[in-house]
Design a protein around this motif. Sequence first.
Motif, short mmCIF file in Angstrom:
data_model
loop_
_atom_site.label_atom_id
_atom_site.label_comp_id
_atom_site.label_asym_id
_atom_site.label_seq_id
_atom_site.Cartn_x
_atom_site.Cartn_y
_atom_site.Cartn_z
N HIS A 58 63.92 63.62 20.01
CA HIS A 58 63.14 63.73 21.25
C HIS A 58 61.71 64.40 21.17
O HIS A 58 61.90 65.87 21.07
N ALA A 62 59.21 72.00 23.20
CA ALA A 62 60.59 73.18 22.85
C ALA A 62 60.22 74.52 23.89
O ALA A 62 60.73 75.72 24.50
N HIS A 125 68.81 69.67 30.77
CA HIS A 125 68.40 70.14 29.06
C HIS A 125 68.54 69.13 28.30
O HIS A 125 69.82 68.48 27.67
N VAL A 126 67.25 68.90 27.63
CA VAL A 126 67.05 67.95 26.39
C VAL A 126 67.48 68.42 25.01
O VAL A 126 67.29 69.82 24.75
N GLU A 127 68.70 67.93 24.27
CA GLU A 127 69.07 69.14 23.24
C GLU A 127 67.84 68.70 22.37
O GLU A 127 67.49 67.19 22.00
N THR A 128 66.89 69.54 22.00
CA THR A 128 66.12 69.20 20.33
C THR A 128 65.61 69.79 19.44
O THR A 128 65.17 69.81 18.39
N ASP A 129 67.01 70.19 19.35
CA ASP A 129 67.48 71.55 17.49
C ASP A 129 67.01 70.60 16.82
O ASP A 129 65.98 70.94 15.70
#
Length: 165
Positions: A58, A62, A125-129
């Motif tokens: 993604h 951030a 919220h898109v998880e990009t960790d």
Amino acid sequence: QPNYETNAFLNRLKGFLLLGAVPESMMERFIEFTPVDDAAKAVMTLARHFSREQTVFHIKNAKLLPLRRMAELVSGSGFHIRSVQDEAFIRLLMEAAKAPAHAGILDRFFNDIGSDHRLAYSQTHVETDFTENCLKKIGFEWKEIDSDYLKKYIAYFKKIGYLEG
């Protein structure tokens, strides 16, 4: 941005800039700017380190920018955004909608006004960790959005006539 006239984010941003106000309830919200050149660098960095085990990423900055901070940063671009109570924001919006110079400003927010007469935005919220960790390991890190970036961003939309009344 080829779809700037129909882009919801840009339409709301234009509304805030033209009104010179943001509801207090939104000032601690975060917004995302992903500069296209940085996104391209992130994609190319990942492509140079291709792995069959890791193929879905993604790509988005951030380093989110609080709306309060954005309001401070745009002041050098000929705009001033102040924080106002939610009710005052709706009054400003309704008054501005009556002025020919701001024709269409209400349209920018109409679908976002809740039954409580406040702007109702959900924060997606898109998880990009995973992507962020991969990028960091291979030497890529997103830049902070600063006043220089916002000045150029706003200058571009002024130049093409989008940020006129």
